[in-house]
Scaffold this motif. Structure first.
Motif, PDB file in Angstrom:
ATOM      1  N   LYS A   1      -5.733   3.879  -6.193  1.00  0.00           N
ATOM      2  CA  LYS A   1      -7.010   3.488  -5.588  1.00  0.00           C
ATOM      3  C   LYS A   1      -6.802   2.922  -4.184  1.00  0.00           C
ATOM      4  CE  LYS A   1     -11.131   0.813  -6.602  1.00  0.00           C
ATOM      5  NZ  LYS A   1     -10.811  -0.449  -5.926  1.00  0.00           N
ATOM      6  N   ASP A   2      -5.748   2.132  -3.994  1.00  0.00           N
ATOM      7  CA  ASP A   2      -5.486   1.546  -2.688  1.00  0.00           C
ATOM      8  C   ASP A   2      -4.220   2.126  -2.067  1.00  0.00           C
ATOM      9  OD1 ASP A   2      -7.681   0.046  -2.583  1.00  0.00           O
ATOM     10  OD2 ASP A   2      -6.741  -1.896  -2.927  1.00  0.00           O
ATOM     11  N   ASN A   3      -3.967   3.415  -2.318  1.00  0.00           N
ATOM     12  CA  ASN A   3      -2.776   4.026  -1.735  1.00  0.00           C
ATOM     13  C   ASN A   3      -2.763   3.789  -0.229  1.00  0.00           C
ATOM     14  OD1 ASN A   3      -1.248   6.212  -0.358  1.00  0.00           O
ATOM     15  ND2 ASN A   3      -0.751   6.751  -2.460  1.00  0.00           N
ATOM     16  N   PRO A   4      -1.684   3.162   0.282  1.00  0.00           N
ATOM     17  CA  PRO A   4      -1.713   2.736   1.685  1.00  0.00           C
ATOM     18  C   PRO A   4      -1.890   3.886   2.679  1.00  0.00           C
ATOM     19  CG  PRO A   4       0.469   2.468   0.736  1.00  0.00           C
ATOM     20  CD  PRO A   4      -0.449   2.754  -0.388  1.00  0.00           C
ATOM     21  N   ILE A   5      -1.357   5.054   2.351  1.00  0.00           N
ATOM     22  CA  ILE A   5      -1.457   6.142   3.328  1.00  0.00           C
ATOM     23  C   ILE A   5      -2.753   6.932   3.152  1.00  0.00           C
ATOM     24  CG2 ILE A   5      -0.425   8.295   4.105  1.00  0.00           C
ATOM     25  CD1 ILE A   5       2.276   7.143   3.610  1.00  0.00           C
ATOM     26  N   PHE A   6      -3.037   7.328   1.894  1.00  0.00           N
ATOM     27  CA  PHE A   6      -4.151   8.256   1.723  1.00  0.00           C
ATOM     28  C   PHE A   6      -5.494   7.569   1.519  1.00  0.00           C
ATOM     29  CE2 PHE A   6      -0.515  10.887   0.242  1.00  0.00           C
ATOM     30  CZ  PHE A   6      -0.536  11.731   1.329  1.00  0.00           C
ATOM     31  N   ARG A   7      -5.489   6.292   1.127  1.00  0.00           N
ATOM     32  CA  ARG A   7      -6.770   5.627   0.900  1.00  0.00           C
ATOM     33  C   ARG A   7      -7.025   4.542   1.943  1.00  0.00           C
ATOM     34  NH1 ARG A   7     -10.163   7.407  -0.721  1.00  0.00           N
ATOM     35  NH2 ARG A   7     -11.050   6.246  -2.442  1.00  0.00           N
ATOM     36  N   LEU A   8      -6.018   3.743   2.267  1.00  0.00           N
ATOM     37  CA  LEU A   8      -6.216   2.693   3.267  1.00  0.00           C
ATOM     38  C   LEU A   8      -5.945   3.215   4.679  1.00  0.00           C
ATOM     39  CD1 LEU A   8      -4.497  -0.346   1.500  1.00  0.00           C
ATOM     40  CD2 LEU A   8      -6.853   0.388   1.341  1.00  0.00           C
ATOM     41  N   VAL A   9      -5.209   4.345   4.757  1.00  0.00           N
ATOM     42  CA  VAL A   9      -4.820   4.941   6.036  1.00  0.00           C
ATOM     43  C   VAL A   9      -4.196   3.893   6.962  1.00  0.00           C
ATOM     44  CG1 VAL A   9      -5.475   6.631   7.768  1.00  0.00           C
ATOM     45  CG2 VAL A   9      -6.819   6.415   5.723  1.00  0.00           C
ATOM     46  N   LEU A  10      -3.154   3.230   6.452  1.00  0.00           N
ATOM     47  CA  LEU A  10      -2.408   2.241   7.238  1.00  0.00           C
ATOM     48  C   LEU A  10      -0.982   2.756   7.441  1.00  0.00           C
ATOM     49  CD1 LEU A  10      -3.449  -1.072   5.457  1.00  0.00           C
ATOM     50  CD2 LEU A  10      -4.113  -0.336   7.742  1.00  0.00           C
ATOM     51  N   GLY A  11      -0.316   2.204   8.444  1.00  0.00           N
ATOM     52  CA  GLY A  11       1.091   2.547   8.663  1.00  0.00           C
ATOM     53  C   GLY A  11       1.308   3.994   9.041  1.00  0.00           C
ATOM     54  N   MET A  12       0.407   4.539   9.861  1.00  0.00           N
ATOM     55  CA  MET A  12       0.503   5.956  10.218  1.00  0.00           C
ATOM     56  C   MET A  12       1.724   6.254  11.091  1.00  0.00           C
ATOM     57  SD  MET A  12      -1.816   7.743   8.864  1.00  0.00           S
ATOM     58  CE  MET A  12      -1.584   6.731   7.430  1.00  0.00           C
ATOM     59  N   CYS A  13       2.135   5.261  11.896  1.00  0.00           N
ATOM     60  CA  CYS A  13       3.232   5.521  12.836  1.00  0.00           C
ATOM     61  C   CYS A  13       4.536   5.858  12.113  1.00  0.00           C
ATOM     62  CB  CYS A  13       3.385   4.334  13.770  1.00  0.00           C
ATOM     63  SG  CYS A  13       4.609   4.603  15.012  1.00  0.00           S
ATOM     64  N   PRO A  14       5.036   4.990  11.191  1.00  0.00           N
ATOM     65  CA  PRO A  14       6.255   5.388  10.473  1.00  0.00           C
ATOM     66  C   PRO A  14       6.019   6.618   9.608  1.00  0.00           C
ATOM     67  CG  PRO A  14       5.344   3.368   9.560  1.00  0.00           C
ATOM     68  CD  PRO A  14       4.607   3.637  10.827  1.00  0.00           C
ATOM     69  N   THR A  15       4.794   6.757   9.082  1.00  0.00           N
ATOM     70  CA  THR A  15       4.498   7.903   8.231  1.00  0.00           C
ATOM     71  C   THR A  15       4.748   9.201   8.975  1.00  0.00           C
ATOM     72  OG1 THR A  15       2.804   6.614   7.135  1.00  0.00           O
ATOM     73  CG2 THR A  15       2.704   8.984   6.851  1.00  0.00           C
ATOM     74  N   LEU A  16       4.249   9.280  10.205  1.00  0.00           N
ATOM     75  CA  LEU A  16       4.421  10.522  10.954  1.00  0.00           C
ATOM     76  C   LEU A  16       5.845  10.656  11.476  1.00  0.00           C
ATOM     77  CD1 LEU A  16       1.054  10.405  12.848  1.00  0.00           C
ATOM     78  CD2 LEU A  16       1.727  12.116  11.179  1.00  0.00           C
TER      79      LEU A  16
END
Lengths: 225, 193
Positions: free
Chosen positions: A13-28
């Protein structure tokens, strides 16, 4: 019981990448190889657990006026500990992740969880939240990096030399380059939202994006309401 | 005023505890980090040097180039006799940051091997300079009489497909090292352990 619920909430429900869309920089940046995604996820999880624990334990001691500098000091301390430990005992991985480890300090997932959860909840639940969010972050990174590595290099490296080479595939290099990261992430986000919308419609409820997730401009969400 | 003192006090305390914790972790990990760095350097030396029985990571000759930057030559010895040397070279002409390589030279002046120590090139393109397909073409080539350039520039070596810049950077770093070696070969050969 609630402990488990908090963990599951962090993964879905609170998945940081797909639901909260946080931390995109390290993700990419790190998801060019499954190995890197996994290492980054685990390192961030360790920092999350440490910072959530410390912030929650000190939530009645730290005055709200200086809470952000205190949180940053706590997070930076744990990141430096991870950096030193990794350099000493997992030297190869430390070489691969290199500059991304110090950058965990400014990873908004960790500060967001300290501010939004750990500063209001008890230590036990804060640890559950950190584990859940950490697993959610790690799994999401692994998913993105698996797609990018298979698509871009035709391999799947779990750890070191342990992995597979997918034969009969003509890798499209763009997946590993920066544009491929954006495309993969965008498609996955759209897909996840679409599934959510369908599920919500079946249940007869409008699709509710998380409150801190502004997607008023996303047409997929409008289908659900 | 009292409120301000409290805020400053708590923030100071917070930093103090963090500092103490970090100094302790640092004291615990500094030895293993140094050990890991040494093991890493020894592994690279072992890969590029001919057989040796000394300790090439401490048996070194330092030679400054024109700009005064020291070049470290690691000497390999077999039963006391000079067996070869290796140097680390850094090229700033990579596609994405510096490329550090270790090059080993045998006693008769041919290249024994090349290892890539650090690079940030594009995965799948420039990063393929680390693969044996590219690196193995250097082994056994004499320093004299070989043109240390990629084929595009009338050299003797194949560039990694679609990664000419990265390939060129590796060769450029090697060539600069060889120039130092040519000038100071006798110093290196006659060095004592």
């Amino acid at each position: 019981m609630q402990f488990m619920r908090e963990i599951v909430r962090g993964i879905f429900k609170d998945n940081p990448i797909f639901r909260l869309v946080l931390g995109m920089c390290p993700t990419l940046a790190v998801t060019t190889k499954v190995e890197n995604g996994l290492g980054m996820g685990l390192a961030a999880t360790f920092v999350l657990i440490g910072s959530n624990l410390a912030v929650s334990a000190l939530r009645n001691v730290i005055p709200s006026k200086v809470r952000l500098p205190c949180y940053i000091v706590i997070i930076a301390t744990f990141v430096t500990i991870v950096d030193l430990l990794m350099n000493a005992f997992a030297h190869e991985l430390h070489k691969n992740l290199g500059i991304f480890i110090p950058l965990i300090v400014v990873n908004c997932i960790i500060l967001a969880r300290a501010e939004a959860f750990a500063s209001k909840q008890n230590v036990w639940l804060s640890i559950a939240d950190a584990i859940g969010i950490g697993i959610g972050f790690t799994l999401s990174l692994v998913l993105i990096s698996a797609i990018r590595e298979i698509g871009g290099a035709g391999t799947l490296t779990i750890w070191g030399s342990f992995g597979w080479t997918i034969s009969g595939l003509n890798p499209a290099l763009i997946f590993i380059l920066a544009p491929g990261g954006f495309v993969t992430l965008g498609c996955l986000l759209a897909g996840m939202n679409h599934v959510q919308t369908i599920l919500a419609r079946r249940a007869g409820k409008p699709f509710q994006p998380p409150l801190d997730f502004d997607c008023r401009h996303c047409t997929i969400c409008r289908f659900g309401s | 005023m009292k409120e301000l003192a409290r805020l400053v006090g708590i923030l100071t305390l917070c930093c103090l505890i963090a500092g103490l914790l970090l100094s302790w972790v640092n004291s615990v990990t500094s030895a293993p980090i140094a050990e890991a760095a040494r093991a890493e350097q020894l592994a690279a030396l072992k890969a590029v040097l001919p057989e040796y029985d000394n300790q090439p990571d401490i048996d070194i000759v330092s030679i400054p180039d024109e700009s005064g930057t020291p070049w470290i030559f690691h000497i390999a010895r077999k039963s006391g006799a000079y067996a070869g040397c290796a140097f680390k070279a850094v090229s700033s002409q990579g596609y994405a940051g510096d490329i550090a390589i270790m090059v080993g030279i045998t006693a008769d002046g041919t290249v024994q091997g090349v290892e890539v120590l650090a690079q940030k090139e594009t995965p799948g393109l420039g990063a393929r300079i680390t693969e044996p397909a590219f690196r193995s073409q250097f082994a056994g080539k004499p320093i004299e009489g070989t043109i240390w350039k990629v084929r595009k520039e009338q050299g003797n070596f194949d560039q990694v497909t679609a990664a000419t810049i990265s390939s060129r950077a590796v060769l450029e770093a090697m060539d600069r090292g060889f120039n130092i070696y040519r000038l100071k070969e006798s110093t290196i050969r006659e060095s004592k352990p």
